[in-house]
Design a protein around this motif. Structure first.
Motif, PDB file in Angstrom:
ATOM      1  N   ARG A   1       0.876  -1.164   0.000  1.00 50.33           N
ATOM      2  CA  ARG A   1       0.000   0.000   0.000  1.00 50.33           C
ATOM      3  C   ARG A   1       0.918   1.219   0.000  1.00 50.33           C
ATOM      4  N   PRO A   2       0.391   2.448  -0.141  1.00 48.95           N
ATOM      5  CA  PRO A   2       1.283   3.619  -0.198  1.00 48.95           C
ATOM      6  C   PRO A   2       2.242   3.676   0.984  1.00 48.95           C
ATOM      7  N   PHE A   3       3.493   4.032   0.702  1.00 49.70           N
ATOM      8  CA  PHE A   3       4.506   4.110   1.753  1.00 49.70           C
ATOM      9  C   PHE A   3       4.217   5.295   2.679  1.00 49.70           C
ATOM     10  N   ALA A   4       4.529   5.112   3.966  1.00 52.49           N
ATOM     11  CA  ALA A   4       4.275   6.166   4.950  1.00 52.49           C
ATOM     12  C   ALA A   4       5.519   6.465   5.778  1.00 52.49           C
ATOM     13  N   VAL A   5       5.973   5.503   6.584  1.00 53.82           N
ATOM     14  CA  VAL A   5       7.084   5.731   7.514  1.00 53.82           C
ATOM     15  C   VAL A   5       8.078   4.586   7.418  1.00 53.82           C
ATOM     16  N   ALA A   6       9.365   4.925   7.399  1.00 57.09           N
ATOM     17  CA  ALA A   6      10.436   3.922   7.467  1.00 57.09           C
ATOM     18  C   ALA A   6      11.289   4.199   8.694  1.00 57.09           C
ATOM     19  N   VAL A   7      11.406   3.205   9.566  1.00 53.10           N
ATOM     20  CA  VAL A   7      12.316   3.265  10.711  1.00 53.10           C
ATOM     21  C   VAL A   7      13.430   2.266  10.414  1.00 53.10           C
ATOM     22  N   ILE A   8      14.659   2.751  10.258  1.00 53.76           N
ATOM     23  CA  ILE A   8      15.742   1.938   9.712  1.00 53.76           C
ATOM     24  C   ILE A   8      16.736   1.555  10.800  1.00 53.76           C
ATOM     25  N   ASP A   9      16.824   0.262  11.062  1.00 51.81           N
ATOM     26  CA  ASP A   9      17.860  -0.244  11.954  1.00 51.81           C
ATOM     27  C   ASP A   9      19.148  -0.367  11.144  1.00 51.81           C
ATOM     28  N   GLU A  10      20.305  -0.152  11.811  1.00 47.51           N
ATOM     29  CA  GLU A  10      21.594  -0.129  11.109  1.00 47.51           C
ATOM     30  C   GLU A  10      21.502   0.831   9.928  1.00 47.51           C
ATOM     31  N   ALA A  11      21.109   2.062  10.229  1.00 49.15           N
ATOM     32  CA  ALA A  11      20.796   3.044   9.183  1.00 49.15           C
ATOM     33  C   ALA A  11      21.984   3.354   8.284  1.00 49.15           C
ATOM     34  N   ASP A  12      23.196   3.357   8.839  1.00 48.61           N
ATOM     35  CA  ASP A  12      24.345   3.685   7.991  1.00 48.61           C
ATOM     36  C   ASP A  12      24.593   2.603   6.951  1.00 48.61           C
ATOM     37  N   SER A  13      24.292   1.346   7.299  1.00 51.19           N
ATOM     38  CA  SER A  13      24.463   0.263   6.336  1.00 51.19           C
ATOM     39  C   SER A  13      23.518   0.442   5.150  1.00 51.19           C
ATOM     40  N   ILE A  14      22.233   0.709   5.432  1.00 53.79           N
ATOM     41  CA  ILE A  14      21.240   0.809   4.364  1.00 53.79           C
ATOM     42  C   ILE A  14      21.335   2.129   3.614  1.00 53.79           C
ATOM     43  N   LEU A  15      21.577   3.214   4.330  1.00 56.40           N
ATOM     44  CA  LEU A  15      21.553   4.532   3.693  1.00 56.40           C
ATOM     45  C   LEU A  15      22.883   4.929   3.062  1.00 56.40           C
ATOM     46  N   ILE A  16      23.968   4.250   3.425  1.00 52.04           N
ATOM     47  CA  ILE A  16      25.274   4.619   2.864  1.00 52.04           C
ATOM     48  C   ILE A  16      25.952   3.414   2.204  1.00 52.04           C
ATOM     49  N   ASP A  17      26.239   2.371   2.984  1.00 55.24           N
ATOM     50  CA  ASP A  17      26.987   1.241   2.429  1.00 55.24           C
ATOM     51  C   ASP A  17      26.244   0.572   1.277  1.00 55.24           C
ATOM     52  N   GLU A  18      24.941   0.353   1.455  1.00 54.82           N
ATOM     53  CA  GLU A  18      24.171  -0.379   0.454  1.00 54.82           C
ATOM     54  C   GLU A  18      23.243   0.519  -0.357  1.00 54.82           C
ATOM     55  N   ALA A  19      23.315   1.826  -0.131  1.00 57.74           N
ATOM     56  CA  ALA A  19      22.333   2.740  -0.725  1.00 57.74           C
ATOM     57  C   ALA A  19      22.330   2.707  -2.239  1.00 57.74           C
ATOM     58  N   ARG A  20      23.494   2.504  -2.856  1.00 60.85           N
ATOM     59  CA  ARG A  20      23.582   2.592  -4.298  1.00 60.85           C
ATOM     60  C   ARG A  20      23.534   1.222  -4.973  1.00 60.85           C
ATOM     61  N   ILE A  21      23.281   0.171  -4.192  1.00 59.34           N
ATOM     62  CA  ILE A  21      23.156  -1.159  -4.778  1.00 59.34           C
ATOM     63  C   ILE A  21      21.803  -1.281  -5.455  1.00 59.34           C
ATOM     64  N   PRO A  22      21.765  -1.482  -6.775  1.00 58.89           N
ATOM     65  CA  PRO A  22      20.475  -1.579  -7.458  1.00 58.89           C
ATOM     66  C   PRO A  22      19.779  -2.906  -7.181  1.00 58.89           C
TER      67      PRO A  22
ATOM     68  N   ILE B   1      15.678  -0.410  -9.003  1.00 59.33           N
ATOM     69  CA  ILE B   1      15.657   0.770  -8.143  1.00 59.33           C
ATOM     70  C   ILE B   1      16.751   0.601  -7.098  1.00 59.33           C
ATOM     71  N   THR B   2      17.460   1.660  -6.776  1.00 56.62           N
ATOM     72  CA  THR B   2      18.457   1.592  -5.715  1.00 56.62           C
ATOM     73  C   THR B   2      17.765   1.765  -4.374  1.00 56.62           C
ATOM     74  N   LEU B   3      18.418   1.288  -3.320  1.00 57.31           N
ATOM     75  CA  LEU B   3      17.850   1.461  -1.981  1.00 57.31           C
ATOM     76  C   LEU B   3      17.713   2.941  -1.641  1.00 57.31           C
ATOM     77  N   GLN B   4      18.637   3.750  -2.135  1.00 55.05           N
ATOM     78  CA  GLN B   4      18.561   5.189  -1.881  1.00 55.05           C
ATOM     79  C   GLN B   4      17.256   5.769  -2.404  1.00 55.05           C
ATOM     80  N   HIS B   5      16.862   5.387  -3.616  1.00 56.25           N
ATOM     81  CA  HIS B   5      15.633   5.913  -4.191  1.00 56.25           C
ATOM     82  C   HIS B   5      14.400   5.219  -3.626  1.00 56.25           C
ATOM     83  N   LEU B   6      14.554   3.986  -3.178  1.00 55.35           N
ATOM     84  CA  LEU B   6      13.442   3.323  -2.494  1.00 55.35           C
ATOM     85  C   LEU B   6      13.109   4.063  -1.203  1.00 55.35           C
ATOM     86  N   ILE B   7      14.128   4.394  -0.430  1.00 58.88           N
ATOM     87  CA  ILE B   7      13.908   5.107   0.832  1.00 58.88           C
ATOM     88  C   ILE B   7      13.297   6.477   0.578  1.00 58.88           C
ATOM     89  N   ALA B   8      13.637   7.087  -0.549  1.00 54.46           N
ATOM     90  CA  ALA B   8      13.091   8.414  -0.868  1.00 54.46           C
ATOM     91  C   ALA B   8      11.584   8.387  -1.089  1.00 54.46           C
TER      92      ALA B   8
END
Length: 680
Positions: A158-179, A314-321
């Motif tokens: 359903r439409p995305f609303a809120v993301a609470v990210i555990d290990e945020a640096d891993s998902i938002l930086i290390d893996e952010a550009r992995i398509p 889609i990259t994780l960076q754009h998914l989170i956006a």
């Protein structure tokens, strides 16, 4: 705050009142104590408030991030629009959903978890909950599958609303550009890869190929070009007719010269498994771009996997956006504060530990060679082991962990790496016991909690030794943070040499700082941020186009058949999908060679923007005619089989949005040939 509500079971709450945030957090804290037997410390409540303010909370390992997030997650979930809690693996998603679900249910909230292998119906039910625990990859793959659905009932999100990210640096930086990729159909790369591999095996380094100082690119020398042309009797290797062969040769060179078994990948159960450079674990369902992956398979003599055509990514960076509200937690964020703010607009709030950190961080021990470092490591580990103090040694690769294990043959120890990742929990459980010596890759650097055995605190606690500095200081800090949890004693030291990869790759760029790895790390972090921001400029237009096209597609998907026929609806959806896949391939081809445009004095970015805008306009203009033509064909053939596309599969690929070096070279040559002969 907790004491006020300890006497009350169900206080009156009004979600519209701003001051109800603190009241809600207090209630959730009381319920956590009653249901789980766990009390939230004041610093955990501080971390919780940071989440509700849309920030990244840096909380040290062992500080109870999972529990600290519960009041914030439930606060967001009270609107019943769906909160996605992104965890690092399926096990934690299931565990936390069940464990913390006791609190959520007392608050009148529903909770679910996404697991690999779930059916569409099970996924839809989990996403319909107020709170859904899942890995980022699973959410992204479901998003891609939804974009190919032919009926609304086949969509799970359903439409995305809120993301609470555990290990945020891993998902938002290390893996952010992995398509994340969804593919289908057939795209056979195996035959030409095998032929190229047989030739490249006989080419000699330096004589037939050269590698740049950064160990990132490999190229044929003149002698190498002549050897390939002779082996294939193909004439000029740079002729347009030989472009596929040239690409395969470059991929084979890359596979043999730049990618190393037990460092970049392992061969496991008859297939190539990539090793996550940040975690040291097997990167599940990850592949290199098609030609390069086929080259590795040929190199190692394993059966080739089907690559297929990319239907969407889609990259994780754009998914989170896609989430209107994002926040997160991690043990290491402060060193990347600038990136969190520039790329995501997220502030980092450093939460103090509940008990002061008493770990001793010794200065780096720097040696002139790897051999000298190895001798010092053997001496230090043997010395400390003799005292009974447990030692955790963090290495950079599977190969290095096994090399050090061989050196320590006389010292009882255990090895944890991608070969035996299933034994991780049991090995880590013993790593803090008296006399334990554990050699690990970065696997032990995140998501683990090493508890000290009896009497170990009196010996000084856990001694962490790092054998290499990573390009990111965060990764080093994660390893260092295994010691000194919750006020425990401990110590950490890094042993580095001037022959380590970090210094070899970047020492020539910063020769004055070869003896100061931390300064080199800061330089590399800044360089990597610049690269990510540069690449983002090229990706943003495509993301806008993706949103525009799929908004239209969704309207067609949900349309009533009484305005258009069911056949026309299905044909329209299939045409959108096919043209979008063709467009992605066309853009990828252009983007890999766009830097060649600068040779003509043009600005590559502006030329790229102009071109993709023109091409997307052509795609939109061609839709009606293509739909009409295919509709007539479908009517004449008696309809359209919804299952005609066949099976699709998902996987992640590497962070090479502009393609491998070989792809950039060959696609650039193709463009030069095309322009020379008057092509488009």
């Amino acid at each position: 705050m907790r004491a006020e509500y300890r006497r009350r079971t169900e206080p009156e709450l009004n979600p519209e009142r701003p001051d109800d945030l603190h009241r809600w957090i207090a209630l959730a804290a009381v319920l956590a104590e009653r249901e789980l037997g766990l009390s939230l410390f004041d610093v955990q409540l501080q971390g919780c408030l940071a989440l509700t303010n849309g920030r990244i909370a840096e909380m040290q390992t062992g500080e109870g991030k999972t529990l600290a997030a519960v009041p914030a997650i439930s606060w967001f979930a009270r609107q019943h629009q769906g909160v996605h809690v992104l965890t690092v693996n399926d096990y934690l998603a299931a565990r936390d959903a069940e464990w913390m679900g006791l609190v959520y249910k007392r608050l009148g909230l529903t909770v679910g978890a996404i697991q690999q292998g779930m059916t569409s119906a099970e996924r839809r039910a989990a996403y319909a909950c107020d709170i859904t625990y899942s890995t980022a990859n699973e959410i992204g793959f479901d998003f891609l599958r939804d974009r190919l659905a032919l009926y609304p009932k086949d969509q799970v999100h359903r439409p995305f609303a809120v993301a609470v990210i555990d290990e945020a640096d891993s998902i938002l930086i290390d893996e952010a550009r992995i398509p994340l990729v969804i593919a289908g159909g057939n795209d056979d790369e195996g035959g030409v890869a095998l032929r190229a591999d047989q030739v490249v095996r006989h080419l000699q380094p330096y004589l037939h190929s050269t590698i740049d100082t950064g160990q990132r690119n490999v190229a044929l020398t003149d002698a190498g070009i002549r050897a390939v042309e002779s082996a294939f009797a193909c004439g000029n290797l740079f002729d347009e007719k030989n472009l596929q062969l040239h690409t395969a040769i470059q991929d084979a060179l890359h596979a043999h010269r730049l990618l190393h078994r037990d460092v970049d990948y392992v061969v496991k159960d008859g297939s190539i498994e990539l090793v996550d450079e940040f975690k040291g674990r097997i990167a599940q369902d990850r592949r290199w771009p098609a030609g390069l992956h086929a080259a590795i398979e040929a190199k190692e003599g394993v059966s080739a996997k089907p690559q297929g055509s990319i239907l969407g990514s889609i990259t994780l960076q754009h998914l989170i956006a896609l989430y209107p509200m994002v926040c997160g937690m991690t043990g290491t964020a402060a060193t990347q504060r600038e990136e969190f703010e520039k790329v995501y607009g997220l502030e980092v709030e450093v939460i103090p530990p509940n008990k002061p950190i008493v770990r001793t961080d010794y200065p780096d021990a720097v040696f002139p060679s790897k051999a000298a470092k190895d001798r010092a490591l053997l001496e230090e580990i043997s010395r400390v082991h003799a005292t009974g103090q447990p030692v955790l040694v963090g290495t950079a690769s599977v190969a290095e962990s096994e090399h050090l294990s061989h050196l320590l043959a006389g010292v009882p120890h255990e090895v944890l790496n991608a070969r035996n990742d299933r034994a991780e929990a049991s090995i880590i459980a013993r790593a803090g016991e008296r006399g334990a010596v554990t050699i690990s890759t970065n696997m032990a650097g995140r998501g683990t909690d090493i508890r000290l055995g009896d009497g170990v605190a009196a010996l000084g606690g856990l001694y962490v030794i790092g054998t290499n500095k990573h390009e990111s200081r965060r990764i080093d800090n994660q390893l260092r943070g295994r010691a000194g949890r919750q006020g425990d004693p401990g110590c950490a030291r890094y042993f580095v040499s001037l022959e380590d990869d970090l210094i070899v790759k970047f020492g020539d760029v910063m020769p004055k700082f070869r003896h100061d790895p931390s300064t080199v790390q800061k330089f590399v972090e800044g360089q990597n941020l610049d690269i990510r921001q540069f690449l983002q400029k090229y990706e943003m237009p495509i993301e806008g186009q993706r949103h525009r096209l799929h908004t239209y597609r969704q309207s067609v998907l949900e349309s009533e058949t009484a305005t258009a026929s069911e056949l026309e609806r299905l044909v329209t959806l299939r045409v959108i999908d096919d043209l979008w896949a063709d467009y992605l391939a066309r853009v990828a081809d252009f983007r890999t060679g766009v830097h060649w445009i600068s040779w003509g004095g043009k600005d590559p970015h502006q030329e790229y923007l102009r071109t993709v805008h023109q091409w997307f306009g052509e795609l939109e203009e061609s839709l009606p005619a293509e739909i009409g033509a295919r509709l007539r064909t479908a009517e004449e053939s008696g309809g359209l089989d919804p299952n005609e596309r066949g099976a699709v599969w998902t996987y992640t690929t590497t962070d090479q949005p502009f393609g491998t070096w070989s792809e950039r070279v060959v696609k650039g040559l193709r463009r030069m040939f095309s322009e020379r002969h008057g092509g488009a």
